[in-house]
Design an enzyme around this catalytic site. Structure first.
Site, PDB file in Angstrom:
ATOM      1  N   GLU A   1      21.309  19.737  49.313  1.00  0.00           N
ATOM      2  CA  GLU A   1      20.876  20.709  50.313  1.00  0.00           C
ATOM      3  C   GLU A   1      19.564  21.398  49.944  1.00  0.00           C
ATOM      4  OE1 GLU A   1      22.176  20.508  53.016  1.00  0.00           O
ATOM      5  OE2 GLU A   1      24.324  20.139  52.854  1.00  0.00           O
TER       6      GLU A   1
ATOM      7  N   HIS B   1      32.140  26.829  50.372  1.00  0.00           N
ATOM      8  CA  HIS B   1      33.046  26.222  51.342  1.00  0.00           C
ATOM      9  C   HIS B   1      34.289  27.095  51.483  1.00  0.00           C
ATOM     10  CE1 HIS B   1      31.122  21.991  50.562  1.00  0.00           C
ATOM     11  NE2 HIS B   1      30.267  22.876  51.040  1.00  0.00           N
TER      12      HIS B   1
END
Length: 197
Positions: free
Chosen positions: A72, A93
């Site tokens: 990312e 997450h």
């Protein structure tokens, strides 16, 4: 304390809280305005060291370090480039936050601290991990002023003035999501902060 050590300590702590798995999530800090330190790919979160972090030029995207930067990388660069006030990014997450985002319910403001720390989280649909599409979708929400962007079926990204601020945002959002989940178990939200009624 060294900012890289603070970043690694944050990574390990969020792992310990169950907001990431050994290889999920990614975190970064701005360094000197034009550089950032970002977590590497493939290094277990519980074993990470400051020496594992990868230094990246925010303009060119060139990485310097022995490890491969997070997939990312582009998303982090895009956020820093549209928000000069952001100096740290935390991407986790968070189970309850993701759960609320993919349910039919919205993030009702039910706790004052979360409203103050998180504000109104942006909720967007998922795009492929590491893609330019995901980087643009997330950074567009930060450009509009978001402090937290929840990516359905994926995770949450928070940007703060420093690593403690970014961490406070994801933790407050997860607490908020837990409260909403518990309320749902007991029949749904029936009391919220005044301006949501």
């Amino acid at each position: 304390m060294d900012s890289r050590k603070e970043l690694v300590d944050c990574v390990k702590s969020l792992y310990g809280m169950g907001l990431t798995t050994p290889v999920s999530g990614n975190h970064s800090i701005r360094s000197g305005g034009s550089l950032m330190w970002i977590t590497p790919s493939g290094v277990p979160r519980y074993r990470m060291r400051p020496a594992d972090l990868v230094r990246v030029d925010l303009k060119t995207g060139k990485a310097i370090g022995r490890s491969k930067p997070s997939i990312e990388l582009g998303m982090h660069r895009s956020i820093y480039n549209v928000r000069p006030d952001i100096n740290a990014i935390v991407h986790v997450h968070s189970p309850f936050t993701i759960g609320v985002s993919i349910s039919a319910k919205r993030f009702w403001h039910v706790i004052g601290e979360a409203k103050m720390v998180v504000g109104e989280p942006a909720v967007i649909t998922n795009r492929p991990s590491g893609s330019a599409e995901l980087a643009k979708a997330v950074s567009d929400e930060f450009k509009k002023g978001a402090r937290a962007v929840v990516i359905k079926n994926h995770g949450v990204v928070a940007g703060g003035s420093d690593i403690d601020h970014a961490r406070a945002i994801v933790e407050s959002l997860e607490e908020w999501a837990k409260i909403l989940t518990i309320a749902q178990v007991f029949g749904g939200v029936s009391s919220w902060l005044d301006d949501d009624g």
